[in-house]
Design an enzyme around this catalytic site. Structure first.
Site, PDB file in Angstrom:
ATOM      1  N   ARG A  51     -12.965   1.077   8.230  1.00  0.00           N
ATOM      2  CA  ARG A  51     -13.328  -0.203   7.452  1.00  0.00           C
ATOM      3  C   ARG A  51     -12.005  -1.166   7.991  1.00  0.00           C
ATOM      4  NH1 ARG A  51     -14.271   2.408   1.389  1.00  0.00           N
ATOM      5  NH2 ARG A  51     -16.335   3.374   1.841  1.00  0.00           N
ATOM      6  N   ASP A  53      -9.376  -4.158   8.259  1.00  0.00           N
ATOM      7  CA  ASP A  53      -8.922  -5.150   7.252  1.00  0.00           C
ATOM      8  C   ASP A  53      -9.278  -6.538   7.557  1.00  0.00           C
ATOM      9  OD1 ASP A  53      -7.751  -3.010   5.813  1.00  0.00           O
ATOM     10  OD2 ASP A  53      -5.770  -3.278   6.583  1.00  0.00           O
ATOM     11  N   ARG A 203      -0.724  -1.214  12.556  1.00  0.00           N
ATOM     12  CA  ARG A 203       0.054  -2.558  12.464  1.00  0.00           C
ATOM     13  C   ARG A 203       1.364  -2.167  11.916  1.00  0.00           C
ATOM     14  NH1 ARG A 203      -2.833  -5.891   8.108  1.00  0.00           N
ATOM     15  NH2 ARG A 203      -1.008  -7.175   8.146  1.00  0.00           N
TER      16      ARG A 203
END
Length: 257
Positions: A51, A53, A203
């Site tokens: 999933r 972002d 990230r």
């Protein structure tokens, strides 16, 4: 009902993420499900390997769906691509798979790439597709720092405060840092591979490694941050537009010829 697996390619910029949102929040999942509804009436739900972002891209996302009709996989992909226009989403390939196949739960690994461009002049052709920094980065220092993160660790430092994973302990199988020529500068690609990732883990890692490359952190500081098991010890979280889900590994590749 026949089950189909699909490789999906998308630009995450216009979307609020992969997962279906409320009607006023566009999602990649919602776009593909709407295209499926144009082919066969009724609600459709697809399951994906990851999933992603808001703003994150996919070049190798894998999803599966069950359809009442027995479609030729090539015709299915062509029909879906027709109904996905003009959205930046494409079905690269569709194949028939066994009923036991599950895009998420059958996966053995996910592969992500983060694209960072270092140059002074503004990025034009890759705008929205990379993270740009202005000053040179030391790739060797970043590689030394990344070595501290490979393996089985508690990644509390590198996960979002809203992460819903039951445990922060993960095994990071690989971080490979590649440098490429780029007009007026250079491109640095971070390739990460693991069975699964925590929310914002990639990230958070790339943002921290960038600080090492810039000279603000030393490679050993990343080891210290990891061992702190505290979100406060993490470096900056880099923006989403440079991140790509590039591939998913399965015990048997459903897309192998």
């Amino acid at each position: 009902m026949p089950r189909y697996a699909m490789i999906i390619d998308y630009d995450g910029g216009p979307f609020a993420g992969w997962q279906r949102q409320s009607q006023d929040q566009p999602s990649v999942q919602g776009a593909v499900e709407a295209a499926l509804a144009r082919l066969e009436p009724g609600p459709h739900t697809i399951a994906a390997a990851g999933r992603t972002d808001a703003g994150v891209h996919g070049t190798g996302q894998v999803a599966h769906c069950d359809l009442p009709r027995d479609w030729d996989p090539f015709r299915l992909s062509e029909a879906l691509n027709f109904h996905l226009k003009p959205l930046p989403v494409a079905i690269v390939r569709a194949v028939r798979v066994a009923d036991a196949f599950h895009a998420r739960f059958s996966a053995l690994e996910r592969r992500y790439t983060f694209r960072l461009v270092q140059r002074r002049a503004p990025v034009t052709h890759d705008k929205g597709l990379v993270w740009q920094v202005l000053n040179p980065l030391d790739a060797e220092a970043m590689r030394a720092a990344a070595a501290h993160l490979v393996g089985h660790h508690d990644f509390t430092t590198f996960r979002s405060s809203i992460c819903q994973a039951a445990s922060p302990v993960k095994t990071l199988d690989e971080i490979r840092i590649e440098t490429l020529p780029y007009p007026g500068g250079q491109e640095i690609r971070f390739h990460l591979r693991a069975r699964s990732f925590l929310h914002n883990q990639v990230r958070s890692i790339v943002g921290t490694l960038e600080r090492v490359g810039a000279g603000s952190w030393q490679p050993e500081d990343v080891k210290t941050a990891l061992e702190a098991r505290s979100r406060a010890a993490c470096g900056p979280v880099c923006p989403p537009q440079g991140l790509y889900l590039t591939g998913v590994g399965y015990p048997q590749d459903p897309f192998a010829d």
